[in-house]
Write a protein that holds these residues in place. Structure first.
Motif, mmCIF file in Angstrom:
data_model
loop_
_atom_site.group_PDB
_atom_site.id
_atom_site.type_symbol
_atom_site.label_atom_id
_atom_site.label_comp_id
_atom_site.label_asym_id
_atom_site.label_seq_id
_atom_site.Cartn_x
_atom_site.Cartn_y
_atom_site.Cartn_z
ATOM 1 N N LEU A 76 0.982 -1.312 0.401
ATOM 2 C CA LEU A 76 0.075 0.097 0.577
ATOM 3 C C LEU A 76 0.809 1.221 0.009
ATOM 4 C CD1 LEU A 76 -2.015 -1.223 2.118
ATOM 5 C CD2 LEU A 76 -3.195 -0.589 -0.339
ATOM 6 N N LEU A 212 0.115 -1.157 -4.772
ATOM 7 C CA LEU A 212 -1.432 -1.130 -4.433
ATOM 8 C C LEU A 212 -2.297 0.355 -4.114
ATOM 9 C CD1 LEU A 212 -1.860 -3.678 -1.894
ATOM 10 C CD2 LEU A 212 -2.221 -3.908 -4.188
ATOM 11 N N SER A 213 -2.324 0.650 -5.354
ATOM 12 C CA SER A 213 -3.310 1.412 -5.040
ATOM 13 C C SER A 213 -4.491 1.090 -4.958
ATOM 14 C CB SER A 213 -3.155 2.647 -6.646
ATOM 15 O OG SER A 213 -3.857 3.164 -7.089
ATOM 16 N N THR A 217 -12.591 5.356 -9.955
ATOM 17 C CA THR A 217 -13.375 6.247 -11.153
ATOM 18 C C THR A 217 -14.729 5.788 -10.993
ATOM 19 O OG1 THR A 217 -12.334 5.163 -13.019
ATOM 20 C CG2 THR A 217 -11.127 7.215 -12.624
ATOM 21 N N PRO A 220 -16.225 1.964 -14.155
ATOM 22 C CA PRO A 220 -16.190 0.778 -14.186
ATOM 23 C C PRO A 220 -17.221 0.392 -13.626
ATOM 24 C CG PRO A 220 -13.892 1.126 -13.346
ATOM 25 C CD PRO A 220 -14.637 2.649 -13.884
ATOM 26 N N PHE A 294 -14.851 -5.083 1.214
ATOM 27 C CA PHE A 294 -13.661 -5.142 1.546
ATOM 28 C C PHE A 294 -12.847 -4.527 0.904
ATOM 29 C CE2 PHE A 294 -17.368 -9.213 1.006
ATOM 30 C CZ PHE A 294 -16.915 -9.308 2.396
ATOM 31 N N ILE A 296 -8.604 -3.601 2.442
ATOM 32 C CA ILE A 296 -6.968 -3.676 3.024
ATOM 33 C C ILE A 296 -6.394 -2.865 3.594
ATOM 34 C CG2 ILE A 296 -6.391 -5.784 2.611
ATOM 35 C CD1 ILE A 296 -4.457 -4.555 1.409
ATOM 36 N N ASN A 381 -7.906 -9.367 3.610
ATOM 37 C CA ASN A 381 -7.159 -9.034 2.699
ATOM 38 C C ASN A 381 -7.845 -10.489 1.326
ATOM 39 O OD1 ASN A 381 -4.728 -10.501 1.007
ATOM 40 N ND2 ASN A 381 -3.961 -9.843 1.797
ATOM 41 N N VAL A 383 -6.822 -12.215 -0.889
ATOM 42 C CA VAL A 383 -5.889 -12.632 -0.719
ATOM 43 C C VAL A 383 -5.346 -13.947 -0.074
ATOM 44 C CG1 VAL A 383 -3.774 -13.774 -2.402
ATOM 45 C CG2 VAL A 383 -4.439 -11.908 -2.778
HETATM 46 C C1 LIG Z 1 -7.384 0.343 -8.367
HETATM 47 S S1 LIG Z 1 -8.159 0.373 -6.695
HETATM 48 C C2 LIG Z 1 -9.984 0.020 -7.602
HETATM 49 C C3 LIG Z 1 -11.373 0.739 -6.527
HETATM 50 C C4 LIG Z 1 -12.460 0.373 -7.530
HETATM 51 N N1 LIG Z 1 -13.033 -0.823 -7.466
HETATM 52 C C5 LIG Z 1 -12.834 0.813 -8.770
HETATM 53 O O1 LIG Z 1 -12.574 -0.554 -9.555
HETATM 54 O O2 LIG Z 1 -12.797 1.724 -9.815
HETATM 55 C C6 LIG Z 1 -8.063 -1.196 -5.621
HETATM 56 C C7 LIG Z 1 -9.066 -1.105 -4.042
HETATM 57 O O3 LIG Z 1 -8.492 -2.462 -4.241
HETATM 58 C C8 LIG Z 1 -8.164 -2.382 -2.746
HETATM 59 N N2 LIG Z 1 -7.325 -3.946 -2.221
HETATM 60 C C9 LIG Z 1 -5.930 -4.666 -2.750
HETATM 61 N N3 LIG Z 1 -5.262 -5.787 -2.597
HETATM 62 C C10 LIG Z 1 -6.322 -5.685 -1.753
HETATM 63 C C11 LIG Z 1 -6.920 -7.224 -1.330
HETATM 64 N N4 LIG Z 1 -5.679 -8.052 -0.868
HETATM 65 N N5 LIG Z 1 -7.712 -7.433 -0.497
HETATM 66 C C12 LIG Z 1 -9.074 -6.613 -0.129
HETATM 67 N N6 LIG Z 1 -9.241 -5.340 -1.013
HETATM 68 C C13 LIG Z 1 -7.714 -4.962 -1.543
HETATM 69 C C14 LIG Z 1 -7.375 -1.338 -2.282
HETATM 70 O O4 LIG Z 1 -6.649 -1.159 -1.321
HETATM 71 C C15 LIG Z 1 -8.490 -0.301 -3.149
HETATM 72 O O5 LIG Z 1 -9.200 0.357 -1.896
#
Ligand SMILES: C[S@@+](CC[C@H](N)C(=O)[O-])C[C@H]1O[C@@H](n2cnc3c(N)ncnc32)[C@H](O)[C@@H]1O
Length: 471
Positions: A76, A212-213, A217, A220, A294, A296, A381, A383
């Motif tokens: 992160l 991890l960003s 927007t 999607p 959900f 992290i 998380n 994963v």
């Molecule tokens: C790029 S953003 C996507 C936001 C939204 N879903 C979209 O499509 O606009 C990715 C999000 O997934 C979360 N994330 C990344 N890895 C994760 C994990 N292993 N478990 C839960 N959330 C996770 C990040 O913290 C972030 O909030």
């Protein structure tokens, strides 16, 4: 509803009674649960598990899975550093200079020298603002970034700290530019193979090594609505049948990488967009719908928790919806933007765009507190973790999150998503995921949604269903 969701408090917010769930229990994936997958994945296994006996894997698993979870969460910070660079290039709240977007660059046809000078001046502006405690105190984005850099030993008030900060910003700028180039090369190479399916599979793990960003927007969510519409038309999801919905990684709109904005408060969109779509399509009843978000990211989780608390006291949540007419959105996406929120709130006055962004079309929606309070954030998380209690989700959305993982981690995430879904429940994702023979998650179909006339601006949404018949 599982015991962990038992209600512990009832609040009254206006005329609406709202229940606060107790903290949901989350646990690590066990070796027994992961074993079938480890057996099928052989070569794709991480080095620590590859070629080991089942006994050895079982022995190292508990410590290994915890270490992996920590490693994922540590990514992160690099995502935050990417965000710092997006803010540097596109932010208008700390600098009056032109934003450095690809569009602006091609329009103005600046020389390399002028471009370097602009970046340099923006770095100066950013460092100055980060060092101005008053300015940083009033701007939540600056406040966060100030904490980020101070946390790494750079005090923007001191000359030495400023010098270090400049180096740090430049190093991260170069890193992100190099990463962008490598993504473009990977996509071009995949395209050269002339196999769109393989290209999609390649793209589906494009960011596996990236920080991890939290970028998010509107677009999607349009693709998700179009998919849900098509699924309803095909009889895959019945009217008013969706009650429990999970959003994996809702994200936080800070200043997204495409050319994001910073003239309105940070916001999340996806959980509200989903409620809006499900009601518009008649797939859910307003009083039955529950959303679990959900994530992290402590920031995304805290943002949702604060919005929920405010909603319980009767405050609405305002979502800002800027639209750049230069982005050449398809008419259907423009229509989606125009009607966004009509099921969950009322139009609100948009935040005024700063000078230089006057061409933007602006809308804002005030989401009704009762809907905001329906969204429960959970630190999980996807994963490496599961909910302790059995779950019964009808629908799970995961867009722009699994792309940050390679095949092994994506497969673990898919198994964990399977454990959240009821039989016959759906996962919608814009990633192609490996379907292992012993997995109950199978792709049923997919929908391609194009957002604009710009190259590569769209998503394939794959519909995965957990095997079973219950609807
Ligand atoms: C790029 S953003 C996507 C936001 C939204 N879903 C979209 O499509 O606009 C990715 C999000 O997934 C979360 N994330 C990344 N890895 C994760 C994990 N292993 N478990 C839960 N959330 C996770 C990040 O913290 C972030 O909030």
């Amino acid at each position: 509803m599982p015991r962990s969701f038992f209600l512990c408090l009832i609040f009254l917010a206006g005329a609406v009674a709202i229940a606060i769930p107790s903290k949901p229990q989350v646990r690590f994936l066990t070796y027994e649960e992961a074993r079938p997958l480890l057996q099928s994945l052989g070569e794709a296994l991480p080095a620590e598990l590859k070629g080991q006996s089942a006994e050895e894997c079982a022995r190292v698993w508990p410590a290994w899975v915890k270490a992996q979870d920590s490693a994922v969460r540590a990514r992160l910070r690099r995502g935050d550093e990417d965000t710092l660079i997006n803010f540097l290039l596109f932010g208008a709240s700390f600098s009056k200079r032109p934003r450095v977007t690809a569009q602006e660059l091609s329009r103005s046809q600046q020389s390399q020298d002028a471009f370097d000078k602009l970046i340099d001046a923006r770095i100066d502006d950013l460092i100055r603002s980060l060092g101005d405690q008053k300015a940083a105190g009033q701007n939540e984005r600056l406040r966060f970034l100030r904490k980020l850099v101070i946390g790494q030993g750079m005090r923007p008030e001191d000359p030495a700290g400023r010098a270090k900060l400049r180096e740090y910003i430049l190093a991260n700028l170069l890193r992100t530019l190099r990463e962008q180039e490598s993504y473009s090369r990977t996509i071009a190479a995949a395209r050269l193979q002339g196999n769109p399916g393989e290209e999609f599979i390649g793209r589906s793990k494009l960011y596996r090594e990236r920080g991890l960003s939290l970028d998010t927007t509107l677009a999607p969510n349009f693709a998700i609505e179009e998919s849900l519409k098509a699924m309803k038309a095909r009889g895959l999801i019945r009217a008013e049948s969706v009650r429990r919905v999970g959003v994996i990684g809702p994200g936080l709109d800070f200043t997204d990488k495409a050319a994001g904005y910073d003239f309105y408060p940070e916001q999340t969109i996806q959980p509200f967009a989903l409620i809006d779509s499900l009601l518009r399509l008649g797939l859910a009843k307003a009083n039955e719908l529950r959303i679990t978000a959900f994530d992290i990211s402590p920031r995304a989780l805290a943002h949702l928790a604060a919005a929920r608390m405010r909603a319980m006291r009767g405050s609405a949540y305002v979502t800002q919806l800027p639209r750049d007419p230069q982005a050449m959105w398809k008419p259907d996406l423009v229509r989606y933007w125009e009607s966004f929120g009509d099921q969950i709130g009322k139009p609100a006055a948009p935040a005024p765009a700063p000078a230089g962004l006057s061409e933007l079309k602006l809308r804002a929606v005030r989401v009704t507190p009762a809907f905001v309070a329906r969204v429960t954030p959970v630190d999980l998380n996807i994963v490496y973790q599961r909910m302790s209690e059995p779950q019964n989700f009808d629908l799970i959305i995961a867009t722009n999150i699994l792309v940050y993982y390679e095949v092994f981690e994506q497969s673990l995430a898919l198994a964990n998503i399977e454990s959240l879904l009821r039989e016959g429940g759906f996962l919608l994702s814009n990633n192609a995921l490996l379907e292992l023979p012993n997995s109950k998650m199978k792709s049923v179909d997919y929908l391609t949604v194009v957002y604009s006339d710009r190259p590569d601006d769209g998503d394939h949404i794959v519909w995965y269903q957990r095997a079973g018949t219950r609807q």
